[in-house]
Write a protein that holds these residues in place. Structure first.
Motif, PDB file in Angstrom:
ATOM      1  N   LEU A  99       0.842  -1.192   0.000  1.00  0.00           N
ATOM      2  CA  LEU A  99       0.000   0.000   0.000  1.00  0.00           C
ATOM      3  C   LEU A  99       0.872   1.236   0.000  1.00  0.00           C
ATOM      4  O   LEU A  99       1.942   1.265   0.627  1.00  0.00           O
ATOM      5  CB  LEU A  99      -0.929   0.017   1.215  1.00  0.00           C
ATOM      6  CG  LEU A  99      -1.936  -1.137   1.328  1.00  0.00           C
ATOM      7  CD1 LEU A  99      -2.817  -0.948   2.555  1.00  0.00           C
ATOM      8  CD2 LEU A  99      -2.776  -1.271   0.071  1.00  0.00           C
ATOM      9  N   TYR A 118      -5.568   5.079   4.599  1.00  0.00           N
ATOM     10  CA  TYR A 118      -4.902   3.779   4.737  1.00  0.00           C
ATOM     11  C   TYR A 118      -5.914   2.677   5.054  1.00  0.00           C
ATOM     12  O   TYR A 118      -5.886   1.595   4.450  1.00  0.00           O
ATOM     13  CB  TYR A 118      -3.833   3.838   5.833  1.00  0.00           C
ATOM     14  CG  TYR A 118      -3.303   2.478   6.197  1.00  0.00           C
ATOM     15  CD1 TYR A 118      -2.330   1.862   5.423  1.00  0.00           C
ATOM     16  CD2 TYR A 118      -3.822   1.770   7.282  1.00  0.00           C
ATOM     17  CE1 TYR A 118      -1.867   0.593   5.720  1.00  0.00           C
ATOM     18  CE2 TYR A 118      -3.363   0.503   7.595  1.00  0.00           C
ATOM     19  CZ  TYR A 118      -2.388  -0.087   6.813  1.00  0.00           C
ATOM     20  OH  TYR A 118      -1.945  -1.347   7.118  1.00  0.00           O
ATOM     21  N   LEU A 121      -7.979   1.412   2.163  1.00  0.00           N
ATOM     22  CA  LEU A 121      -7.217   0.518   1.299  1.00  0.00           C
ATOM     23  C   LEU A 121      -7.010  -0.839   1.953  1.00  0.00           C
ATOM     24  O   LEU A 121      -7.176  -1.881   1.329  1.00  0.00           O
ATOM     25  CB  LEU A 121      -5.862   1.145   0.968  1.00  0.00           C
ATOM     26  CG  LEU A 121      -5.895   2.401   0.096  1.00  0.00           C
ATOM     27  CD1 LEU A 121      -4.545   3.099   0.134  1.00  0.00           C
ATOM     28  CD2 LEU A 121      -6.281   2.063  -1.333  1.00  0.00           C
ATOM     29  N   ARG A 122      -6.661  -0.823   3.223  1.00  0.00           N
ATOM     30  CA  ARG A 122      -6.368  -2.072   3.939  1.00  0.00           C
ATOM     31  C   ARG A 122      -7.599  -2.974   4.016  1.00  0.00           C
ATOM     32  O   ARG A 122      -7.485  -4.203   3.973  1.00  0.00           O
ATOM     33  CB  ARG A 122      -5.866  -1.739   5.342  1.00  0.00           C
ATOM     34  CG  ARG A 122      -5.575  -2.943   6.233  1.00  0.00           C
ATOM     35  CD  ARG A 122      -5.001  -2.493   7.567  1.00  0.00           C
ATOM     36  NE  ARG A 122      -4.788  -3.614   8.470  1.00  0.00           N
ATOM     37  CZ  ARG A 122      -5.603  -3.959   9.460  1.00  0.00           C
ATOM     38  NH1 ARG A 122      -6.727  -3.271   9.661  1.00  0.00           N
ATOM     39  NH2 ARG A 122      -5.322  -4.978  10.244  1.00  0.00           N
ATOM     40  N   ASN A 175      -3.354   0.653  -3.853  1.00  0.00           N
ATOM     41  CA  ASN A 175      -2.698  -0.639  -3.726  1.00  0.00           C
ATOM     42  C   ASN A 175      -1.824  -0.868  -4.956  1.00  0.00           C
ATOM     43  O   ASN A 175      -1.592   0.053  -5.753  1.00  0.00           O
ATOM     44  CB  ASN A 175      -3.740  -1.744  -3.514  1.00  0.00           C
ATOM     45  CG  ASN A 175      -4.737  -1.832  -4.660  1.00  0.00           C
ATOM     46  OD1 ASN A 175      -4.511  -1.325  -5.759  1.00  0.00           O
ATOM     47  ND2 ASN A 175      -5.862  -2.486  -4.410  1.00  0.00           N
TER      48      ASN A 175
END
Length: 246
Positions: A99, A118, A121-122, A175
């Motif tokens: 990432l 973050y 995305l995670r 990503n």
């Protein structure tokens, strides 16, 4: 893996740098310290990539200071100023973490906003997380930038048909799939963000682009945009517009 399953995801943070403000290295360490408290353990330590975009304002002792205090730090530099888009592509091409986030050298957005990007995305909600600004943002910037930003947002929505109209926010993340598309960009300066969102929205990979609300820190000072930049970027916008019909 399902789209909602959390990823084990170390993170890179890429900072383009051109004539940074006073005390910028200390601000980086303090901002990173606050950010790391908001992230899960598997994201840490953050790998910082700093790209000097042909600036004389980065002294060797500044780089040494960061190297001594950051366990994962990569510094890249070249002699001539090429623009923020070029600087970011230079840094992002070196990223190995799954990432990647980028923002500005002065960390203008709250650390909670970086953490939110973050986490989006995670969690697998998206391939590209785009920071979006509310009306409170426009109370803190020069009138000329307000006009330019709002005109660009209208043009983005009505002429390019993008679902995310606020393409110019200085906080984004992606990503590996998003990284590949970002590196296809060719615009070096102001409209590199718009080009990236345009490419991501049109890509054959069908990337998922998610707007994420973000907030500015207080007392952030924005510079005015020169007429020369506006003239050059009008040509960049025209190229993107024409590409829509290709």
């Amino acid at each position: 893996m399902s789209q909602t399953a959390d990823l084990v995801a170390p993170v890179a943070l890429v900072l383009p740098c051109y004539n940074p403000p006073a005390h910028w290295t200390t601000n980086i360490l303090e901002s990173l310290g606050r950010l790391q408290l908001l992230l899960p353990a598997e994201a840490l330590p953050i790998h910082l990539y700093l790209i000097n975009d042909g600036s004389a304002g980065v002294a060797p002792e500044d780089v040494q200071f960061l190297q001594e205090h950051l366990p994962h730090f990569t510094y890249l530099t070249y002699p001539l100023n090429r623009g923020k888009g070029y600087a970011l592509r230079t840094g992002i091409s070196q990223v190995t973490e799954p990432l990647c986030l980028f923002t500005d050298i002065d960390f203008p957005y709250e650390e909670t906003s970086l953490a939110t990007v973050y986490k989006a995305l995670r969690s697998g909600q998206c391939d590209v997380a785009v920071g979006t600004r509310d009306e409170a943002y426009y109370e803190k910037v020069p009138a000329s930038r307000v006009f330019i930003s709002k005109m660009l947002r209208r043009s983005t929505r009505f002429l390019l048909g993008l679902a995310v109209s606020d393409t110019q926010c200085g906080l984004k993340g992606f990503n590996q799939r998003g990284r590949e598309v970002f590196l296809r960009g060719q615009i070096d300066r102001y409209l590199f963000d718009l080009e990236f969102i345009f490419l991501a929205s049109r890509s054959a990979e069908k990337l998922r682009v998610l707007p994420v609300p973000v907030r500015l820190k207080p007392n952030i000072i924005f510079s005015r945009m020169s007429p020369k930049i506006l003239l050059n970027e009008s040509g960049s916008f025209l190229k993107i517009l024409l590409a829509r019909f290709v």
